[in-house]
Design an enzyme around this catalytic site. Sequence first.
Site, PDB file in Angstrom:
ATOM      1  N   VAL A 427       6.703   1.503   9.547  1.00  0.00           N
ATOM      2  CA  VAL A 427       7.565   0.664   9.447  1.00  0.00           C
ATOM      3  C   VAL A 427       7.839   0.659   7.857  1.00  0.00           C
ATOM      4  CG1 VAL A 427       8.716  -0.276  10.978  1.00  0.00           C
ATOM      5  CG2 VAL A 427       7.106  -1.470   9.758  1.00  0.00           C
ATOM      6  N   GLU A 428       8.584   0.113   6.926  1.00  0.00           N
ATOM      7  CA  GLU A 428       8.304  -0.229   5.781  1.00  0.00           C
ATOM      8  C   GLU A 428       8.220   0.846   4.413  1.00  0.00           C
ATOM      9  OE1 GLU A 428       7.222  -3.869   4.105  1.00  0.00           O
ATOM     10  OE2 GLU A 428       8.626  -4.974   6.370  1.00  0.00           O
ATOM     11  N   GLY A 429       8.550   2.139   4.867  1.00  0.00           N
ATOM     12  CA  GLY A 429       8.238   3.411   4.466  1.00  0.00           C
ATOM     13  C   GLY A 429       6.735   3.442   5.648  1.00  0.00           C
TER      14      GLY A 429
END
Length: 765
Positions: A427-429
């Site tokens: 997640v988040e990159g």
Amino acid sequence: MFSLLMNWMRDARILPQISATERQALEAGDVWIDGEFFGGNPDFDRMLKENYHRLPADEQAFLDGPVETLLKMVDTHALSRTRRLPQAAFDFMAENGFFGLQIPTEYGGRPMSTLGKSCVMAKITPHSGILSSLVVIPNSLGAAELLCEYGTPEQKQHYLPKLANGEYVPCFGLTEPTAGSDAASIKAEGIVFRDTDGDIKFRLNFRKRYITLAPVANLISLACRLHDPDNLLDKGEDVGITVLLIEKGTPGLHIGDHHEPIGDVFANGPIVGRDVVVPATDILGGLEYAGQGWKMLMESLAGGRMVSLPATALSTMQLATAAAGAYSMVRTQFGIPVGRMEGVESKIGHMAAMTYMFEGARIFGCSALDRGIQPPVASAIMKAYATETAREVGTHAMDVMAGAGVMQGPNNVIGRNYCSAPVAITVEGANIMTRTLMIFGQGATRCHPHAYQVVQAVENNDTGKFRKHLLGWIGQFLLGMLMTVLRGLTRGHFTVNMPTDVAPETRTYYRRLGWAASRFGLLTNLAMFLLGGKLKARGNLTGRYADAVAWQYLAFSALRRFEADGRLREDLPLLHYSCRYALARTQQAFEGIYENFGGPLGLLLRTFGRLGLGLNPLTRFPDDDATRAAAHTMQTWNDQYRRLCGDSYLPDDPQRGFGRLMQAFRLTSEAEPVRAKIRTAQRAGRLGRGAPETLAQQAQERLVITSAEAALLVAAQQACLAAIEVDVFTPEEFYGEQAPAGLTATGDGGLEKHADQPPLAATGS
């Protein structure tokens, strides 16, 4: 001359090319201590003055009170089967402010410091993924943070109280099938039009996926790209990325379906919109923030990278280390605890030291945020390296606990978190992108003392600024070359700006860090001079640069923790291991850069440079003695063990799960002096051969130990045998035809039902 040079650099694309969205990302946030490493000459005295906070009393009371109560309310094994949080637990969370940790009190919130929020997340996450998502999203990636920063007075008054009391459950609609790590490429579209009633509205079409809390949410912060063909907003046809607030029930909105995340399942699913019409007043922040969504996204994601994800990673490290350290002393093979075997010690020593270092980095980073500093490079380091290390630590714990880690059930204390490790990494990159593109790509430009100013001067055709910073850059480069050579020849002695007041045992690490930073600064300049715009395509190389700066940052975080904790001598084994390991990883990164730089300089680096690195390394990886000393810090139930577990949730039920393991660990630690007496008597010929536990009665009869000591030894043995049992289910229970009633091994190896056991407490073999 400078004007001609500036034009040539622009036309030849010598410098990195920066798009509009990349510029917004670069300009978001602040340069922090990461800039010291990119500059190549760290000021350790200044860095050591950076805040390292402790929780205020009221926030510690919240952890010790409502958080503990909530965790005791939730049976994690039952929750993993039903996948629904009991309404009583949700109501308790709403009544006690769990959804409003960043909402001001005037709107009904219970605001906490960044460190406080991180600690709450860290305590809850290992216990339950469902609980964790309900705390993490509303307090980091939900609408509340952006509303507090950008919301109109009307939006704040309407939404914030209902977010604080749980009436609104938020989710953040960003990721799409074609826009994941590359969030700027979102396809969700909003067309601006004037409705028949004369009001400006947006017609939205979008398909989002992987949205945490979407199946249970009723308020969406939706990222979309606005197009205004009639220029009704007076911002041109392409308005840009915008964040809209959309409520469940809006016509055309489909929400409620589930994805099924790996490991500990939590609410996550898609959001689809077909011709969803919303008023312009639904723009978060009002019309003036149309097109400003990318900036909002960068700030929101940066918070997740420094707060929620490091908290998640650190909490799983602490749990895995606490469990494996305890289990290694409870489980015996070949007549000794498995924790005294060197192979097991090597795992636990590494786990303990990594947990110590990353806990320091977590607190250090949150303290910066609490001071109003937003460091995107350090945040990216924490996201990528904390989650990767948590996966590694979880794997080590599984190796140590073996069957107790792989057999699922209420008594498996590490399995769910082990299986969930890929979630935080994704997640988040995704970490691949974070490591190979973000950390060095953003850091080399933004954290360098001159690079970004030169890029801006070239773009703005500012000859004066260009001259000033180009000359400064050349001077810094030449000084960096000189300092790298001198520090290499002296191994940092007499040439590094040493801190004035640190523990004597740690001074060697500051010296080596200063030496490493000068080399890193020089290599950064060489990359920017010789590769420039090609750096984006050299992901493997920039990944090694990221490794070098990340491990320097993490080593300093361990040193900062040691100073902030009062230079506790019992923690020195953890500090020595973590600093040696981090510096060895930095050395490893330098070797990779030298071997893969490319071009004529690359030939020199691969030959003479690589030879010099091998003959004169920063350090070596920790040896067996260092590993053993680090392992021992987590292999005795004492004040240090409990302190190093931090605010982790350690259940106190001695009959089940973690509580059962802790009971055995405590008793076997307390019984160790009794075993020592028996071993001494054996060496003196007063007792025969055999394990101390088998000689308890004889030792008591011969006055080697007291009756109380004999009873303790027997109780410890029984507790240890119970703690290594794994869960057993009848066919009906296994196939879900009835709830587990609880099974335990009887003395003759049979299975006996126990009506007095609580539901779902299945044990036995």
